[in-house]
Design an enzyme around this catalytic site. Sequence first.
Site, mmCIF file in Angstrom:
data_model
loop_
_atom_site.group_PDB
_atom_site.id
_atom_site.type_symbol
_atom_site.label_atom_id
_atom_site.label_comp_id
_atom_site.label_asym_id
_atom_site.label_seq_id
_atom_site.Cartn_x
_atom_site.Cartn_y
_atom_site.Cartn_z
ATOM 1 N N LYS A 159 -10.734 -0.428 9.082
ATOM 2 C CA LYS A 159 -10.714 -1.466 8.045
ATOM 3 C C LYS A 159 -12.113 -1.969 7.697
ATOM 4 O O LYS A 159 -12.382 -2.324 6.559
ATOM 5 C CB LYS A 159 -9.797 -2.621 8.440
ATOM 6 C CG LYS A 159 -8.335 -2.207 8.432
ATOM 7 C CD LYS A 159 -7.389 -3.370 8.273
ATOM 8 C CE LYS A 159 -5.982 -2.839 7.986
ATOM 9 N NZ LYS A 159 -4.976 -3.854 7.861
ATOM 10 N N LYS A 215 -2.183 6.966 6.292
ATOM 11 C CA LYS A 215 -0.903 6.249 6.335
ATOM 12 C C LYS A 215 -0.614 5.567 5.001
ATOM 13 O O LYS A 215 -1.540 5.217 4.264
ATOM 14 C CB LYS A 215 -0.868 5.258 7.501
ATOM 15 C CG LYS A 215 -1.585 3.968 7.292
ATOM 16 C CD LYS A 215 -1.148 2.928 8.338
ATOM 17 C CE LYS A 215 -1.795 1.598 7.996
ATOM 18 N NZ LYS A 215 -1.191 0.445 8.571
ATOM 19 N N LYS A 272 -0.644 -0.765 1.953
ATOM 20 C CA LYS A 272 -0.615 -1.729 0.844
ATOM 21 C C LYS A 272 -1.908 -1.707 0.051
ATOM 22 O O LYS A 272 -1.915 -1.937 -1.148
ATOM 23 C CB LYS A 272 -0.474 -3.146 1.390
ATOM 24 C CG LYS A 272 0.812 -3.437 2.096
ATOM 25 C CD LYS A 272 0.635 -4.761 2.826
ATOM 26 C CE LYS A 272 1.823 -5.106 3.647
ATOM 27 N NZ LYS A 272 1.473 -5.996 4.749
HETATM 28 N N1 AQP Z 1 2.606 3.549 6.930
HETATM 29 C C1 AQP Z 1 3.287 2.906 7.861
HETATM 30 N N2 AQP Z 1 4.189 3.557 8.626
HETATM 31 C C2 AQP Z 1 4.917 2.905 9.574
HETATM 32 N N3 AQP Z 1 4.791 1.588 9.807
HETATM 33 C C3 AQP Z 1 3.909 0.904 9.060
HETATM 34 N N4 AQP Z 1 3.550 -0.388 9.047
HETATM 35 C C4 AQP Z 1 2.593 -0.588 8.105
HETATM 36 N N5 AQP Z 1 2.312 0.552 7.486
HETATM 37 C C5 AQP Z 1 3.117 1.510 8.058
HETATM 38 C C6 AQP Z 1 4.136 -1.373 9.933
HETATM 39 O O1 AQP Z 1 4.581 -2.457 9.154
HETATM 40 C C7 AQP Z 1 4.451 -3.651 9.920
HETATM 41 C C8 AQP Z 1 3.774 -4.670 9.082
HETATM 42 O O2 AQP Z 1 2.474 -4.222 8.752
HETATM 43 P P1 AQP Z 1 1.429 -5.255 8.209
HETATM 44 O O3 AQP Z 1 1.692 -5.507 6.802
HETATM 45 O O4 AQP Z 1 1.411 -6.436 9.023
HETATM 46 O O5 AQP Z 1 0.076 -4.567 8.471
HETATM 47 P P2 AQP Z 1 -0.635 -3.292 8.006
HETATM 48 O O6 AQP Z 1 -0.467 -2.227 9.047
HETATM 49 O O7 AQP Z 1 -2.012 -3.711 7.791
HETATM 50 O O8 AQP Z 1 0.020 -2.833 6.619
HETATM 51 P P3 AQP Z 1 -0.657 -1.905 5.603
HETATM 52 O O9 AQP Z 1 0.357 -1.572 4.574
HETATM 53 O O10 AQP Z 1 -1.289 -0.739 6.239
HETATM 54 O O11 AQP Z 1 -1.766 -2.830 4.967
HETATM 55 P P4 AQP Z 1 -3.286 -2.499 4.769
HETATM 56 O O12 AQP Z 1 -3.323 -1.669 3.554
HETATM 57 O O13 AQP Z 1 -3.901 -3.836 4.581
HETATM 58 O O14 AQP Z 1 -3.787 -1.762 5.981
HETATM 59 C C9 AQP Z 1 3.681 -3.292 11.192
HETATM 60 O O15 AQP Z 1 4.590 -3.167 12.253
HETATM 61 C C10 AQP Z 1 3.071 -1.958 10.871
HETATM 62 O O16 AQP Z 1 2.937 -1.146 12.011
#
Ligand code: AQP
Length: 336
Positions: free
Chosen positions: A113, A197, A200
Amino acid sequence: MHKKRVFSGVQPTGNLHLGNYLGAIKNFVELQNKFECVYCIVDLHAITNRQDPKELKSNVLETVASFVASGLNSEKNIIFNQASVAAHSELAWIFNCVARIGWMNRMTQFKEKAGANKENASVGLMVYPNLMAADILLYKATHVPVGEDQKQHLELTRDIAKKFNNDFNCDNYFPIVEPLISKEIPRVMSLRDGKKKMSKSEDSDMSRINLKDDKDLIEQKIKKAKTDNDSIPSEVNGLKNRDEAINLISIYASINNIKLEQVFKEFGGKNFSTFKSKLSESIIEKICPIGDEMKKLLKDSKYLHDILKKGSKNAGLIAKINLKEIYEIIGLTKFS
Ligand code: AQP
Protein backbone atom coordinates in the site's frame (compact mmCIF):
# COMPACT_ATOMS: atom_id res chain seq x y z
CA MET A 1 -11.13 -21.83 27.76
CA HIS A 2 -12.38 -18.70 26.06
CA LYS A 3 -16.00 -18.28 25.06
CA LYS A 4 -16.21 -18.60 21.27
CA ARG A 5 -16.73 -15.21 19.68
CA VAL A 6 -16.34 -14.01 16.10
CA PHE A 7 -14.99 -10.56 15.22
CA SER A 8 -14.35 -9.09 11.80
CA GLY A 9 -14.28 -5.71 10.10
CA VAL A 10 -14.72 -4.06 6.72
CA GLN A 11 -13.32 -0.66 5.79
CA PRO A 12 -15.85 1.95 4.65
CA THR A 13 -13.81 2.91 1.62
CA GLY A 14 -16.54 2.52 -1.03
CA ASN A 15 -16.81 0.15 -4.00
CA LEU A 16 -17.60 -2.95 -1.93
CA HIS A 17 -16.96 -5.82 -4.30
CA LEU A 18 -17.26 -9.53 -4.92
CA GLY A 19 -13.92 -10.11 -3.12
CA ASN A 20 -15.24 -8.48 0.05
CA TYR A 21 -18.42 -10.54 -0.31
CA LEU A 22 -16.91 -13.98 -1.02
CA GLY A 23 -13.83 -13.44 1.16
CA ALA A 24 -15.61 -12.00 4.18
CA ILE A 25 -19.29 -10.98 4.24
CA LYS A 26 -20.65 -14.33 2.95
CA ASN A 27 -18.82 -16.06 5.81
CA PHE A 28 -20.11 -13.49 8.33
CA VAL A 29 -23.63 -14.53 7.39
CA GLU A 30 -22.90 -18.25 7.75
CA LEU A 31 -21.22 -17.75 11.13
CA GLN A 32 -24.10 -15.80 12.69
CA ASN A 33 -25.94 -19.07 13.30
CA LYS A 34 -23.01 -20.74 15.06
CA PHE A 35 -21.30 -18.04 17.13
CA GLU A 36 -21.80 -14.78 18.97
CA CYS A 37 -20.61 -12.32 16.32
CA VAL A 38 -19.28 -8.76 16.40
CA TYR A 39 -19.01 -7.05 13.00
CA CYS A 40 -17.33 -3.69 12.74
CA ILE A 41 -17.16 -0.97 10.11
CA VAL A 42 -13.53 -0.03 10.59
CA ASP A 43 -13.59 3.69 9.84
CA LEU A 44 -10.40 4.35 11.85
CA HIS A 45 -8.59 1.96 9.51
CA ALA A 46 -10.05 3.79 6.51
CA ILE A 47 -8.39 7.08 7.50
CA THR A 48 -4.90 5.57 7.26
CA ASN A 49 -5.35 6.82 3.70
CA ARG A 50 -6.94 10.22 3.10
CA GLN A 51 -10.75 10.06 2.90
CA ASP A 52 -13.23 12.72 1.87
CA PRO A 53 -15.20 13.43 5.11
CA LYS A 54 -18.62 13.42 3.39
CA GLU A 55 -17.88 10.24 1.49
CA LEU A 56 -16.57 8.56 4.63
CA LYS A 57 -19.89 9.16 6.39
CA SER A 58 -21.89 7.80 3.47
CA ASN A 59 -19.54 4.83 3.02
CA VAL A 60 -20.13 3.83 6.66
CA LEU A 61 -23.86 3.64 5.94
CA GLU A 62 -23.23 1.80 2.69
CA THR A 63 -21.18 -0.83 4.52
CA VAL A 64 -23.92 -1.38 7.13
CA ALA A 65 -26.41 -1.64 4.25
CA SER A 66 -24.20 -4.27 2.58
CA PHE A 67 -24.14 -6.32 5.79
CA VAL A 68 -27.90 -6.25 6.23
CA ALA A 69 -28.62 -6.77 2.52
CA SER A 70 -26.32 -9.81 2.52
CA GLY A 71 -28.38 -11.38 5.31
CA LEU A 72 -26.76 -10.29 8.58
CA ASN A 73 -29.34 -10.01 11.33
CA SER A 74 -28.83 -6.75 13.21
CA GLU A 75 -30.83 -8.04 16.19
CA LYS A 76 -28.68 -11.11 16.60
CA ASN A 77 -25.22 -9.68 15.86
CA ILE A 78 -23.40 -6.61 17.09
CA ILE A 79 -22.95 -4.30 14.09
CA PHE A 80 -21.18 -1.02 14.84
CA ASN A 81 -18.52 1.42 13.67
CA GLN A 82 -15.07 1.56 15.22
CA ALA A 83 -15.07 5.34 15.86
CA SER A 84 -18.03 4.89 18.24
CA VAL A 85 -15.97 2.85 20.70
CA ALA A 86 -12.90 4.81 21.82
CA ALA A 87 -11.46 1.72 23.53
CA HIS A 88 -10.23 0.51 20.11
CA SER A 89 -7.82 3.45 19.91
CA GLU A 90 -6.79 3.07 23.55
CA LEU A 91 -5.92 -0.59 23.16
CA ALA A 92 -4.19 0.09 19.84
CA TRP A 93 -1.82 2.44 21.68
CA ILE A 94 -1.07 -0.26 24.23
CA PHE A 95 -0.35 -2.68 21.38
CA ASN A 96 1.91 -0.08 19.73
CA CYS A 97 3.98 -0.55 22.87
CA VAL A 98 3.78 -4.37 22.79
CA ALA A 99 4.48 -5.00 19.08
CA ARG A 100 8.07 -4.68 17.85
CA ILE A 101 9.24 -2.46 14.98
CA GLY A 102 10.78 -5.53 13.31
CA TRP A 103 7.32 -7.15 13.23
CA MET A 104 5.85 -4.09 11.51
CA ASN A 105 8.66 -4.05 8.96
CA ARG A 106 7.67 -7.52 7.81
CA MET A 107 4.05 -6.63 6.98
CA THR A 108 3.59 -7.07 3.23
CA GLN A 109 0.34 -5.08 3.05
CA PHE A 110 2.16 -1.96 4.27
CA LYS A 111 4.82 -2.45 1.61
CA GLU A 112 2.18 -2.91 -1.11
CA LYS A 113 0.00 0.00 0.00
CA ALA A 114 2.84 2.42 0.74
CA GLY A 115 4.47 1.55 -2.59
CA ALA A 116 7.71 3.20 -3.60
CA ASN A 117 7.02 6.31 -1.54
CA LYS A 118 7.23 4.58 1.85
CA GLU A 119 8.62 7.66 3.65
CA ASN A 120 5.49 9.58 2.77
CA ALA A 121 2.96 6.97 3.98
CA SER A 122 1.03 7.77 7.18
CA VAL A 123 2.34 6.32 10.44
CA GLY A 124 -1.22 5.01 10.85
CA LEU A 125 -0.80 2.84 7.74
CA MET A 126 2.30 1.29 9.27
CA VAL A 127 0.72 0.52 12.64
CA TYR A 128 -2.60 -0.50 11.07
CA PRO A 129 -2.05 -4.17 12.13
CA ASN A 130 -1.78 -3.11 15.79
CA LEU A 131 -5.18 -1.40 15.57
CA MET A 132 -6.53 -4.55 13.91
CA ALA A 133 -5.17 -6.65 16.79
CA ALA A 134 -6.85 -4.23 19.21
CA ASP A 135 -10.19 -4.53 17.37
CA ILE A 136 -10.12 -8.30 17.72
CA LEU A 137 -8.62 -8.71 21.19
CA LEU A 138 -10.76 -5.97 22.77
CA TYR A 139 -13.63 -8.44 22.43
CA LYS A 140 -11.43 -11.46 23.24
CA ALA A 141 -12.60 -12.85 19.91
CA THR A 142 -11.54 -16.41 19.16
CA HIS A 143 -12.38 -16.65 15.43
CA VAL A 144 -11.86 -14.10 12.65
CA PRO A 145 -13.35 -14.58 9.17
CA VAL A 146 -11.17 -12.75 6.62
CA GLY A 147 -9.80 -12.98 3.11
CA GLU A 148 -6.34 -14.52 2.72
CA ASP A 149 -4.81 -11.04 2.30
CA GLN A 150 -5.35 -10.51 6.05
CA LYS A 151 -3.67 -13.76 7.16
CA GLN A 152 -0.36 -12.09 8.00
CA HIS A 153 -2.13 -9.49 10.14
CA LEU A 154 -3.87 -12.25 12.07
CA GLU A 155 -0.53 -13.95 12.69
CA LEU A 156 0.65 -10.63 14.13
CA THR A 157 -2.48 -10.50 16.32
CA ARG A 158 -1.53 -13.93 17.66
CA ASP A 159 2.04 -12.74 18.33
CA ILE A 160 0.77 -9.65 20.16
CA ALA A 161 -1.60 -11.75 22.28
CA LYS A 162 1.20 -14.19 23.19
CA LYS A 163 3.66 -11.41 24.03
CA PHE A 164 1.12 -9.52 26.15
CA ASN A 165 0.10 -12.69 28.02
CA ASN A 166 3.77 -13.48 28.62
CA ASP A 167 5.04 -9.94 29.44
CA PHE A 168 2.30 -9.30 31.97
CA ASN A 169 2.24 -12.81 33.41
CA CYS A 170 -1.40 -13.33 32.58
CA ASP A 171 -1.36 -16.71 30.93
CA ASN A 172 -4.21 -17.18 28.46
CA TYR A 173 -5.67 -13.69 29.10
CA PHE A 174 -6.00 -12.92 25.40
CA PRO A 175 -7.12 -15.83 23.22
CA ILE A 176 -4.91 -16.94 20.34
CA VAL A 177 -7.27 -16.25 17.45
CA GLU A 178 -8.09 -18.65 14.63
CA PRO A 179 -8.42 -17.20 11.12
CA LEU A 180 -11.41 -18.48 9.15
CA ILE A 181 -10.48 -18.27 5.47
CA SER A 182 -12.66 -19.57 2.62
CA LYS A 183 -11.26 -22.83 1.18
CA GLU A 184 -12.95 -22.41 -2.21
CA ILE A 185 -11.62 -18.92 -2.78
CA PRO A 186 -9.16 -17.53 -0.21
CA ARG A 187 -8.46 -14.50 -2.43
CA VAL A 188 -10.65 -13.21 -5.26
CA MET A 189 -8.41 -11.84 -8.01
CA SER A 190 -8.87 -8.94 -10.42
CA LEU A 191 -10.89 -9.71 -13.56
CA ARG A 192 -8.15 -7.98 -15.58
CA ASP A 193 -5.08 -9.56 -13.98
CA GLY A 194 -5.16 -12.92 -12.20
CA LYS A 195 -2.03 -12.05 -10.21
CA LYS A 196 -3.57 -8.99 -8.49
CA LYS A 197 -6.32 -9.18 -5.87
CA MET A 198 -9.71 -7.69 -6.62
CA SER A 199 -9.56 -4.37 -4.85
CA LYS A 200 -11.64 -1.27 -4.11
CA SER A 201 -8.83 1.10 -4.96
CA GLU A 202 -7.94 -0.36 -8.39
CA ASP A 203 -8.49 2.38 -11.00
CA SER A 204 -10.26 0.18 -13.53
CA ASP A 205 -13.85 -0.55 -12.53
CA MET A 206 -13.73 -3.45 -15.02
CA SER A 207 -11.34 -5.25 -12.65
CA ARG A 208 -14.07 -5.92 -10.08
CA ILE A 209 -17.75 -6.73 -9.65
CA ASN A 210 -19.20 -4.16 -7.26
CA LEU A 211 -22.10 -5.19 -5.03
CA LYS A 212 -24.17 -2.38 -6.57
CA ASP A 213 -23.47 -3.28 -10.23
CA ASP A 214 -26.57 -4.04 -12.31
CA LYS A 215 -27.18 -7.10 -14.47
CA ASP A 216 -25.91 -5.57 -17.72
CA LEU A 217 -22.71 -4.31 -16.16
CA ILE A 218 -21.98 -7.69 -14.54
CA GLU A 219 -22.52 -9.43 -17.89
CA GLN A 220 -20.23 -6.97 -19.59
CA LYS A 221 -17.48 -7.30 -16.97
CA ILE A 222 -17.53 -11.12 -17.05
CA LYS A 223 -17.57 -11.15 -20.86
CA LYS A 224 -14.48 -8.92 -20.87
CA ALA A 225 -12.77 -10.77 -17.99
CA LYS A 226 -9.30 -11.94 -19.02
CA THR A 227 -8.91 -15.68 -19.76
CA ASP A 228 -6.56 -17.81 -21.88
CA ASN A 229 -7.01 -19.78 -25.11
CA ASP A 230 -7.42 -23.22 -23.52
CA SER A 231 -10.76 -24.76 -22.56
CA ILE A 232 -11.95 -25.48 -19.02
CA PRO A 233 -9.96 -28.47 -17.69
CA SER A 234 -11.51 -31.61 -16.22
CA GLU A 235 -9.24 -31.65 -13.18
CA VAL A 236 -7.30 -29.27 -10.99
CA ASN A 237 -3.92 -30.08 -12.60
CA GLY A 238 -5.19 -28.48 -15.79
CA LEU A 239 -5.20 -25.11 -14.04
CA LYS A 240 -1.42 -24.87 -13.54
CA ASN A 241 -0.12 -21.36 -14.36
CA ARG A 242 -3.61 -20.26 -15.44
CA ASP A 243 -4.29 -17.53 -12.84
CA GLU A 244 -7.30 -15.99 -14.60
CA ALA A 245 -8.94 -19.39 -15.22
CA ILE A 246 -8.42 -20.47 -11.58
CA ASN A 247 -10.00 -17.21 -10.45
CA LEU A 248 -13.17 -17.47 -12.55
CA ILE A 249 -13.65 -21.17 -11.76
CA SER A 250 -13.15 -20.54 -8.03
CA ILE A 251 -15.64 -17.64 -8.10
CA TYR A 252 -18.19 -19.96 -9.73
CA ALA A 253 -17.61 -22.65 -7.06
CA SER A 254 -17.80 -20.19 -4.19
CA ILE A 255 -20.88 -18.31 -5.36
CA ASN A 256 -22.74 -21.60 -5.94
CA ASN A 257 -21.42 -23.22 -2.74
CA ILE A 258 -20.00 -26.18 -4.65
CA LYS A 259 -16.58 -27.84 -4.76
CA LEU A 260 -14.12 -27.20 -7.61
CA GLU A 261 -14.50 -30.85 -8.70
CA GLN A 262 -18.15 -30.21 -9.45
CA VAL A 263 -17.22 -27.29 -11.71
CA PHE A 264 -14.77 -29.52 -13.61
CA LYS A 265 -17.52 -32.15 -13.99
CA GLU A 266 -19.99 -29.57 -15.28
CA PHE A 267 -17.68 -27.63 -17.62
CA GLY A 268 -14.59 -29.80 -18.29
CA GLY A 269 -13.70 -29.57 -22.02
CA LYS A 270 -16.09 -26.66 -22.66
CA ASN A 271 -14.94 -23.27 -23.82
CA PHE A 272 -14.88 -20.12 -21.73
CA SER A 273 -17.77 -18.40 -23.49
CA THR A 274 -20.22 -21.13 -22.35
CA PHE A 275 -18.75 -21.02 -18.85
CA LYS A 276 -18.78 -17.22 -18.67
CA SER A 277 -22.48 -16.96 -19.44
CA LYS A 278 -23.25 -19.42 -16.60
CA LEU A 279 -20.86 -17.53 -14.32
CA SER A 280 -22.64 -14.24 -15.09
CA GLU A 281 -25.99 -15.85 -14.35
CA SER A 282 -24.76 -17.12 -10.97
CA ILE A 283 -23.24 -13.79 -9.98
CA ILE A 284 -26.34 -11.87 -11.09
CA GLU A 285 -28.59 -14.24 -9.16
CA LYS A 286 -26.58 -13.74 -5.96
CA ILE A 287 -25.27 -10.17 -6.16
CA CYS A 288 -28.08 -8.19 -7.82
CA PRO A 289 -30.62 -8.83 -5.02
CA ILE A 290 -27.97 -7.67 -2.51
CA GLY A 291 -27.26 -4.51 -4.53
CA ASP A 292 -31.00 -3.79 -4.92
CA GLU A 293 -31.57 -4.25 -1.20
CA MET A 294 -28.60 -2.01 -0.40
CA LYS A 295 -30.05 0.76 -2.59
CA LYS A 296 -33.40 0.39 -0.78
CA LEU A 297 -31.82 0.43 2.69
CA LEU A 298 -29.72 3.48 1.85
CA LYS A 299 -32.91 5.49 1.42
CA ASP A 300 -33.66 4.93 5.12
CA SER A 301 -30.64 6.39 6.88
CA LYS A 302 -32.50 6.48 10.22
CA TYR A 303 -32.82 2.70 10.14
CA LEU A 304 -29.08 2.33 9.45
CA HIS A 305 -28.17 4.89 12.14
CA ASP A 306 -30.33 2.99 14.64
CA ILE A 307 -28.45 -0.25 13.88
CA LEU A 308 -25.14 1.54 14.49
CA LYS A 309 -26.35 3.21 17.69
CA LYS A 310 -27.58 -0.07 19.18
CA GLY A 311 -24.50 -1.99 18.02
CA SER A 312 -22.12 0.66 19.33
CA LYS A 313 -23.80 0.63 22.72
CA ASN A 314 -23.51 -3.16 22.98
CA ALA A 315 -19.94 -3.24 21.69
CA GLY A 316 -19.05 -0.43 24.11
CA LEU A 317 -20.32 -2.43 27.08
CA ILE A 318 -18.04 -5.40 26.33
CA ALA A 319 -15.12 -3.10 25.45
CA LYS A 320 -15.42 -1.13 28.71
CA ILE A 321 -15.23 -4.24 30.90
CA ASN A 322 -12.28 -5.69 28.98
CA LEU A 323 -10.32 -2.44 28.77
CA LYS A 324 -10.72 -1.96 32.53
CA GLU A 325 -9.18 -5.42 33.08
CA ILE A 326 -6.37 -4.63 30.63
CA TYR A 327 -5.56 -1.32 32.37
CA GLU A 328 -5.50 -3.16 35.68
CA ILE A 329 -3.10 -5.81 34.29
CA ILE A 330 -0.75 -3.13 32.96
CA GLY A 331 -0.97 -0.89 36.03
CA LEU A 332 -2.64 2.05 34.33
CA THR A 333 -5.13 4.05 36.40
CA LYS A 334 -8.01 6.21 35.13
CA PHE A 335 -8.72 8.82 37.79
CA SER A 336 -11.46 10.53 35.84
N1 AQP B 1 -9.92 -9.73 -3.28
C1 AQP B 1 -10.30 -10.23 -2.12
N2 AQP B 1 -10.51 -11.55 -1.96
C2 AQP B 1 -10.93 -12.07 -0.78
N3 AQP B 1 -11.17 -11.31 0.30
C3 AQP B 1 -10.98 -9.99 0.19
N4 AQP B 1 -11.13 -8.98 1.06
C4 AQP B 1 -10.80 -7.81 0.46
N5 AQP B 1 -10.45 -8.02 -0.80
C5 AQP B 1 -10.55 -9.37 -1.01
C6 AQP B 1 -11.57 -9.18 2.42
O1 AQP B 1 -12.65 -8.31 2.67
C7 AQP B 1 -12.61 -7.93 4.04
C8 AQP B 1 -12.76 -6.45 4.12
O2 AQP B 1 -11.66 -5.84 3.47
P1 AQP B 1 -11.37 -4.32 3.73
O3 AQP B 1 -12.28 -3.52 2.93
O4 AQP B 1 -11.40 -4.03 5.13
O5 AQP B 1 -9.89 -4.16 3.33
P2 AQP B 1 -9.06 -4.31 2.04
O6 AQP B 1 -8.39 -5.65 2.04
O7 AQP B 1 -8.15 -3.18 2.08
O8 AQP B 1 -10.05 -4.17 0.79
P3 AQP B 1 -9.61 -3.81 -0.63
O9 AQP B 1 -10.79 -3.99 -1.51
O10 AQP B 1 -8.41 -4.56 -1.05
O11 AQP B 1 -9.27 -2.28 -0.51
P4 AQP B 1 -7.97 -1.55 -1.01
O12 AQP B 1 -8.18 -1.36 -2.45
O13 AQP B 1 -7.99 -0.27 -0.25
O14 AQP B 1 -6.78 -2.42 -0.71
C9 AQP B 1 -11.30 -8.45 4.63
O15 AQP B 1 -11.56 -9.61 5.36
C10 AQP B 1 -10.48 -8.77 3.42
O16 AQP B 1 -9.60 -9.84 3.64
